[in-house]
Design an enzyme around this catalytic site. Structure first.
Site, short mmCIF file in Angstrom:
data_model
loop_
_atom_site.label_atom_id
_atom_site.label_comp_id
_atom_site.label_asym_id
_atom_site.label_seq_id
_atom_site.Cartn_x
_atom_site.Cartn_y
_atom_site.Cartn_z
N HIS A 189 22.71 33.02 -29.28
CA HIS A 189 23.93 33.95 -29.15
C HIS A 189 23.39 35.33 -29.65
O HIS A 189 23.00 35.47 -30.81
CB HIS A 189 25.22 33.32 -29.73
CG HIS A 189 24.85 33.13 -31.27
ND1 HIS A 189 24.98 34.12 -32.16
CD2 HIS A 189 24.43 32.15 -32.08
CE1 HIS A 189 24.73 33.62 -33.42
NE2 HIS A 189 24.32 32.21 -33.52
N ASP A 190 24.16 36.45 -28.95
CA ASP A 190 24.09 37.92 -29.52
C ASP A 190 22.87 38.49 -29.69
O ASP A 190 22.73 39.34 -30.40
CB ASP A 190 24.92 37.94 -30.86
CG ASP A 190 26.27 37.30 -30.72
OD1 ASP A 190 27.13 37.97 -30.11
OD2 ASP A 190 26.63 36.03 -31.32
N GLY A 238 19.73 33.32 -33.34
CA GLY A 238 21.08 34.42 -33.17
C GLY A 238 20.81 35.69 -33.54
O GLY A 238 20.03 35.79 -34.84
#
Length: 255
Positions: free
Chosen positions: A118-119, A136
């Site tokens: 994520h991200d 992440g």
């Protein structure tokens, strides 16, 4: 170009000349551009945004929810640029409230089993080796080469034109233009062959080399080394990038 054995949600937006093989699953809230090839058993899930000219191999999963217990179902995206090769079983999770999106740029090769958490932000022209795992909010700048089975700690930043040895793990930033390897991971010289292949002039490579001699071999602390480089080196985009990268590093750089 869409197999009758594929599932494409009626709200998904599909561009022109897109080839969708049997057993592909494409969710709602998905946008796919032109000239993409999506092979059998790939899953393009909610929040995916895919540009043009990509090839997505069997078993890839794009846009799955983050593996982050802070995720509460917020709207977010997984965004893929143009002309990427996304090989078998690659997973690219969508973003969280932290940044809202995971981004893979243009002209990248993500080999089998790569995980982009994520991200994360992967730039352009990168090669990521088999089974490499990115935690992440990592950032990889353009034209980095990351070998197989590399483990990246969350929030790490990898500079442009680096070469990272297979099997490494790291929790600090890797500054641009270098080779990182050994166990534990360490500065292993500059990526001379890679820089020559990318068309860097010999005098530019020599300046980069001399800058890293000061950073890693002069005995000065990081602040002193950067000050010495600023005082003694002619300004150039490459030297400015090195100084800015290291000065802005929140986790510190590998030694």
């Amino acid at each position: 170009m869409i197999s009758p054995l594929a599932y494409v949600h009626p709200e998904a937006k599909i561009g022109e000349n897109v080839e969708i093989a049997p057993f592909v699953f494409i969710d709602k809230n998905v946008v796919i551009g032109d000239n993409n090839k999506i092979m059998a058993n790939a899953n393009i899930l909610y929040g995916s945004r895919i540009g043009n000219g990509n090839t997505i191999f069997p078993g890839a999963v794009i846009g799955a929810i983050p593996q982050d217990l802070k995720f509460r179902g917020e709207e977010s995206t997984a965004e893929i640029g143009d002309n990427n090769l996304i090989r078998e079983n690659v997973t690219i999770n969508r973003g969280t409230a932290a940044k809202g999106r995971t981004i893979v740029g243009n002209n990248n090769l993500l080999m089998e089993g790569v995980h982009v958490a994520h991200d994360a932000l992967v730039g352009n022209g990168c090669i990521i080796g088999n089974s490499t795992k990115m935690a992440g909010e990592i950032v990889i700048d353009d034209n980095a080469i990351v070998s197989a089975n590399v483990l990246m700690h969350q929030f790490c930043h990898v500079g442009s034109h680096v070469m990272i040895q297979g099997g490494c793990r790291f929790s600090k930033d890797i500054p641009p233009y270098i080779i990182a390897g050994r166990e534990p991971i360490a500065f292993s010289g500059i990526n001379i062959i890679g820089l020559r292949r990318r068309g860097f002039a010999n005098e530019v490579i020599e300046n980069i080399h001399n800058a890293y001699r000061i950073i890693y071999q002069s005995g000065l602390n990081t602040t002193e080394a950067l000050k010495k480089i600023e005082d003694e080196f002619e300004k150039s985009p490459e030297i400015d990038y090195i100084i800015g990268f290291i000065r802005n590093s929140e986790r510190g750089i590998i030694k």
